[in-house]
Design an enzyme around this catalytic site. Structure first.
Site, short mmCIF file in Angstrom:
data_model
loop_
_atom_site.label_atom_id
_atom_site.label_comp_id
_atom_site.label_asym_id
_atom_site.label_seq_id
_atom_site.Cartn_x
_atom_site.Cartn_y
_atom_site.Cartn_z
N GLY A 51 0.80 -1.23 0.00
CA GLY A 51 0.00 0.00 0.00
C GLY A 51 0.83 1.27 0.00
N TRP A 54 -0.39 3.92 -2.53
CA TRP A 54 -1.69 4.38 -2.03
C TRP A 54 -1.47 5.49 -0.98
CZ3 TRP A 54 -5.65 0.25 0.14
CH2 TRP A 54 -6.94 0.78 0.09
N HIS A 100 11.43 1.55 2.16
CA HIS A 100 11.14 0.13 2.44
C HIS A 100 12.19 -0.41 3.41
CE1 HIS A 100 8.01 -0.11 -0.53
NE2 HIS A 100 8.81 -0.01 -1.56
N TYR A 188 -3.15 -2.54 5.35
CA TYR A 188 -3.77 -2.47 4.02
C TYR A 188 -5.22 -2.96 4.11
CZ TYR A 188 -4.45 -3.56 -0.94
OH TYR A 188 -4.93 -3.62 -2.23
N MET A 227 -7.54 5.68 -8.64
CA MET A 227 -6.08 5.59 -8.73
C MET A 227 -5.64 4.78 -9.95
SD MET A 227 -4.48 5.58 -4.92
CE MET A 227 -2.88 5.14 -5.54
P1 A3P Z 1 -2.25 -5.85 -5.84
O1 A3P Z 1 -1.08 -6.19 -6.72
O2 A3P Z 1 -2.62 -6.94 -4.91
O3 A3P Z 1 -3.44 -5.36 -6.60
P2 A3P Z 1 2.80 -0.86 -3.32
O4 A3P Z 1 2.39 0.51 -3.72
O5 A3P Z 1 3.29 -0.96 -1.91
O6 A3P Z 1 3.76 -1.45 -4.30
O7 A3P Z 1 1.49 -1.78 -3.32
C1 A3P Z 1 0.85 -2.12 -4.52
C2 A3P Z 1 -0.45 -2.83 -4.16
O8 A3P Z 1 -1.36 -1.85 -3.63
C3 A3P Z 1 -1.13 -3.45 -5.39
O9 A3P Z 1 -1.80 -4.63 -4.90
C4 A3P Z 1 -2.10 -2.35 -5.78
O10 A3P Z 1 -3.20 -2.78 -6.55
C5 A3P Z 1 -2.56 -1.90 -4.39
N1 A3P Z 1 -3.22 -0.58 -4.43
C6 A3P Z 1 -2.72 0.58 -4.91
N2 A3P Z 1 -3.64 1.56 -4.83
C7 A3P Z 1 -4.75 0.99 -4.28
C8 A3P Z 1 -6.05 1.48 -3.94
N3 A3P Z 1 -6.40 2.74 -4.18
N4 A3P Z 1 -6.94 0.61 -3.41
C9 A3P Z 1 -6.59 -0.68 -3.16
N5 A3P Z 1 -5.38 -1.18 -3.46
C10 A3P Z 1 -4.46 -0.37 -4.01
#
Ligand code: A3P
Length: 290
Positions: A51, A54, A100, A188, A227
């Protein structure tokens, strides 16, 4: 730089852990020696795929884009180990960074006023999301050719083989800081369950004054559909996505999609580690379904 592991993908090794090949030992040393914190700095800290983007987007919205309008969220909310020191020094306050990093409290927790938001996600969805990330999004970055079962055994579940280290060490490292009032722990799963509730926690933690309308706008722009269409956050610039229309960074955005991707044995292996290394020692429960 030496490592006890030889990760089966392109990376650098720093202090025994794989790190992205765009982060050098010199950059870590520079951060250790030159980095000057500001009291209003905020860090978003995560294990990858939990997340991060996000939260980068949500914080940038809550703070009304302190770095100005940018085409790419990583320009507005940089990964501190990736960005140059010059760039970071030139940022306007309040600065929000992502990291990270695991367990490097010597520099990451310096400054007793800096705030940290640590967001974690259940390991099964992280595992599946990270495979997609390596194979379909950051294709040229990793050059990883393994199958999912090879990835599971040789990267995700093997200690110190995944980028930034082992999932279980990462969470345990941050959980040791529980009780530190400068760290807000989010999950998350909670964000998926009720984004408005979690945004309000962030607002309170950061001491922001926001109107209901502002909160509504932030929540609305942080919803998955919004997003995934937003070119400043959806990584449409990455090689995998640019070449393959079926490849997505903002991919599923759900809790529990691991149920379609992991075998029973893989799921049980993760359950055991989660219980032994996180749930029992830290008295928490990690939800892998809603
Ligand atoms: P998935 O691959 O399971 O869909 P990070 O930014 O830490 O790399 O995390 C990426 C993950 O967060 C992805 O998961 C992505 O889809 C999810 N993500 C990003 N924006 C989101 C949102 N607005 N709502 C829900 N999940 C989100």
């Amino acid at each position: 730089m030496t490592s006890s592991v030889s990760p089966p993908y392109k990376c650098n090794i720093y202090k025994g852990l794989p790190v992205p090949n765009f982060i050098t030992a010199e950059r870590y040393e520079e951060l250790d020696t030159l980095h000057k914190t500001r009291d209003d700095d905020v860090f978003i800290a995560t294990y990858q795929k939990s997340g991060t983007t996000w939260l980068q987007h949500i914080l940038n919205e809550l703070y009304d884009h302190p770095q100005g309008e940018k085409d790419n969220i990583n320009e507005a909310v940089p990964w501190i180990q990736e960005a140059s020191q010059k760039k970071i020094d030139a940022m306007l306050s309040p600065r929000v960074f992502k990291t990270h990093d695991i367990d490097r409290w010597d520099w990451i927790l310096k400054g007793d006023k800096i705030k940290y938001i640590y967001c974690y996600r259940n390991p099964k969805d992280v595992c599946c999301s990270f495979y997609n990330h390596m194979k379909r999004v950051f294709v040229g970055h990793y050059e990883y050719t393994g199958t999912f079962s090879e990835y599971f055994a040789d990267v995700f579940i093997k200690r110190n083989a995944a980028e930034q280290g082992w999932y279980f060490d990462h969470l345990a490292g941050w959980f040791k800081q529980k009780g530190n009032p400068n760290i807000l722990f989010l999950t998350y799963e909670d964000m998926v369950e009720d984004l408005r509730r979690e945004v309000l926690k962030i607002v309170e933690f950061l001491g922001l004054q926001c109107s209901d309308e502002k909160i509504d706008n932030v929540v609305s722009s942080g919803m998955f559909d919004s997003m995934s269409k937003n070119p400043t956050v959806n990584y449409s610039w990455r090689d995998g996505i640019a070449k393959d229309p079926n490849s997505k960074f903002i991919r599923k955005g759900k809790v529990g999609t691991w149920q379609d991707e992991l075998t029973k044995e893989q799921s049980e292996q993760i359950d055991q580690l989660t219980k032994d290394l996180l749930e029992i020692p830290f008295g928490i429960r990690i939800r892998d379904t809603l």
